[in-house]
Design an enzyme around this catalytic site. Sequence first.
Site, mmCIF file in Angstrom:
data_model
loop_
_atom_site.group_PDB
_atom_site.id
_atom_site.type_symbol
_atom_site.label_atom_id
_atom_site.label_comp_id
_atom_site.label_asym_id
_atom_site.label_seq_id
_atom_site.Cartn_x
_atom_site.Cartn_y
_atom_site.Cartn_z
ATOM 1 N N CYS A 50 3.957 -6.788 1.107
ATOM 2 C CA CYS A 50 3.950 -5.404 2.159
ATOM 3 C C CYS A 50 4.268 -5.584 3.441
ATOM 4 O O CYS A 50 3.506 -6.352 3.635
ATOM 5 C CB CYS A 50 2.782 -4.596 2.086
ATOM 6 S SG CYS A 50 1.233 -4.344 0.105
ATOM 7 N N ALA A 51 4.838 -4.546 4.229
ATOM 8 C CA ALA A 51 6.052 -4.472 5.438
ATOM 9 C C ALA A 51 4.678 -4.758 6.189
ATOM 10 O O ALA A 51 3.809 -4.855 7.500
ATOM 11 C CB ALA A 51 6.173 -3.822 6.023
#
Length: 142
Positions: A50-51
């Site tokens: 996930c960013a």
Amino acid sequence: MASEAFEDIAETFEFLDDWEDRYRHVIELGKAMPPLDDAFRVPATKVDGCASQVWIRPIIEGQGAQARFDFQGDSDAMIVRGLIAVLHALYSGLSVRQVTAVDAPAELARLGLHDHLSAQRSNGLRAMVERIRSLAADTASA
């Protein structure tokens, strides 16, 4: 095989014509979730891929394939918090066997999320789904 809570979200999305309204609704869902206690914001609950920072803490009642699945989650990004709330509606209260049987891409496609999320957010959503499925599968096989 979506839960009633997820069906409610899908119905609301059908009612909201504009994607910006849907986006705001997802953010509101995230705001309504209780925050994850800092004690659970640890590497073991962090979701890779996930960013944003994302944590998912499983809460499983019972053992084996019939154990009931629930989780708490949190993120440092409001839209991602909202996506966690959508996934909570999709999975919470199912047995771990049912969690592994949910066709998350098909259910989420009903909301049109992939058409409006960035590639990074879509990858992060996929990573959260994979983490949830993995947690459930581990319990189902125990």
